[in-house]
Enzyme design. Sequence first.
Site, short mmCIF file in Angstrom:
data_model
loop_
_atom_site.label_atom_id
_atom_site.label_comp_id
_atom_site.label_asym_id
_atom_site.label_seq_id
_atom_site.Cartn_x
_atom_site.Cartn_y
_atom_site.Cartn_z
N THR A 5 13.70 5.05 10.18
CA THR A 5 14.70 5.57 9.26
C THR A 5 15.21 6.88 9.81
O THR A 5 14.44 7.66 10.35
CB THR A 5 14.07 5.80 7.87
OG1 THR A 5 13.75 4.54 7.32
CG2 THR A 5 15.01 6.53 6.93
N ARG A 57 14.26 -6.18 -1.65
CA ARG A 57 13.31 -5.04 -1.59
C ARG A 57 14.05 -3.75 -1.22
O ARG A 57 14.88 -3.71 -0.33
CB ARG A 57 12.23 -5.35 -0.56
CG ARG A 57 11.20 -4.23 -0.36
CD ARG A 57 11.55 -3.35 0.80
NE ARG A 57 10.53 -2.36 1.08
CZ ARG A 57 10.71 -1.32 1.89
NH1 ARG A 57 11.86 -1.13 2.49
NH2 ARG A 57 9.74 -0.46 2.10
N VAL A 58 13.75 -2.68 -1.92
CA VAL A 58 14.32 -1.37 -1.62
C VAL A 58 13.16 -0.41 -1.39
O VAL A 58 12.18 -0.42 -2.15
CB VAL A 58 15.21 -0.88 -2.78
CG1 VAL A 58 15.66 0.56 -2.55
CG2 VAL A 58 16.43 -1.79 -2.93
N GLY A 92 8.92 5.83 7.27
CA GLY A 92 7.67 5.10 7.21
C GLY A 92 7.66 4.12 6.06
O GLY A 92 8.72 3.72 5.56
N GLY A 116 7.95 2.88 2.84
CA GLY A 116 8.57 3.48 1.67
C GLY A 116 7.76 3.39 0.39
O GLY A 116 7.74 4.32 -0.42
C1 SD4 Z 1 11.67 1.92 3.96
N1 SD4 Z 1 11.20 4.16 4.72
O1 SD4 Z 1 12.56 1.13 3.70
C2 SD4 Z 1 11.97 3.00 4.94
C3 SD4 Z 1 11.81 2.38 6.25
C4 SD4 Z 1 11.54 3.23 7.34
O2 SD4 Z 1 10.96 4.57 9.02
O3 SD4 Z 1 11.45 2.99 8.22
N2 SD4 Z 1 11.23 4.15 7.76
O4 SD4 Z 1 10.55 1.87 3.49
#
Ligand code: SD4
Length: 346
Positions: free
Chosen positions: A205, A233-234, A257, A259
Amino acid sequence: MSANRRTFLRLATLALPFGAANRLFAKNVVNKPVVISTWDSGQIANGAAWPVLQRGGRALDAVEQAGIAIENDINCCVGLGGNPDRDGYVTLDACIMDEKANCGSVAFLERIKHPVSVARKLMETTPHVFLAGVGAQQFAVENGFKLEPGELSEGAKKSYDNWLKKAEYKPVINIELQQNKGKAAKGHGPFAPGRLEDGSFNHDTMGTLALDANGDVSGMCTTSGMGFKMRGRVGDSPIIGAGLFVDNEVGAATSSGQGEEVIRVCGTHLVVEFMRSGLSPEEACKKAIERIVKPDPARAKTFQVGFIAINKQGEVGAYSLLKGFNYTVTEKDGKPKVYNAKSYFA
Ligand code: SD4
């Protein structure tokens, strides 16, 4: 300075954590402008933000430019070039927040190239903060954002095909059929893995935080979310207080990371509140990571979370759960520098 004041300052210094004491004396020295982004791909983001900051522009404009640049990069991990969900659709999440606590978010947005700008548009032209799904897409199109074809990038197609082979995912019914025939979908299939086959983590992200020459802080966060996630999914990225939080009195934080783990603790709000209590950005990120670990330290070894933060003095810092998280800082000389974050688990 009177003897009393000197004694007071000495006592006050003894009572403060080391970082906080330092800042008591460095309080008038502000390092600005400065921009910090998650990951080494933050070099792309900072590269777009820096010219705005250098010419005395607003932190808000700088972070939006950072988001646009990374969303444009089809080889990158966020934006329409990112990995799709388990049904093969790329769905995007983003948010933005300025120095006056204005904020805008979009989630589960499809076929729109610049979710960060849609989030800003929402923030600046409506009384709302958060739009999701087809409503967010409709708002984007109404506001002149182009509806893209919705094809997977070459890289994403490869990893999706790979994932399909390994996951043996057999949808009971896909969403289009469900809508057309009114049948309910059954079962959820395999969950998206936290870790990919090569050991790397299944997410990336871009979060960017900036302090401008005027001393104002803003931030943005943009992502295609976790690859091969359940449809709909969010994660944390579009959630104010989870994926991003800005408080112009204190500073800002953003995360990358898994989420779900960041949402559970309102991660970036927590980081900003720790800075408010006197901790440095790195100390504040570390404390928030410790909060994630505490309920189940063994489970915490199975996923990754990283925070970055900036305060009003222009100090920056980061901390992650596991090794391997890095971030990019651009200040003074305009050259982006990549640093490895310290981590809770070695
Ligand atoms: C999520 N935090 O959708 C985001 C994804 C993510 O590095 O990669 N982060 O959970």
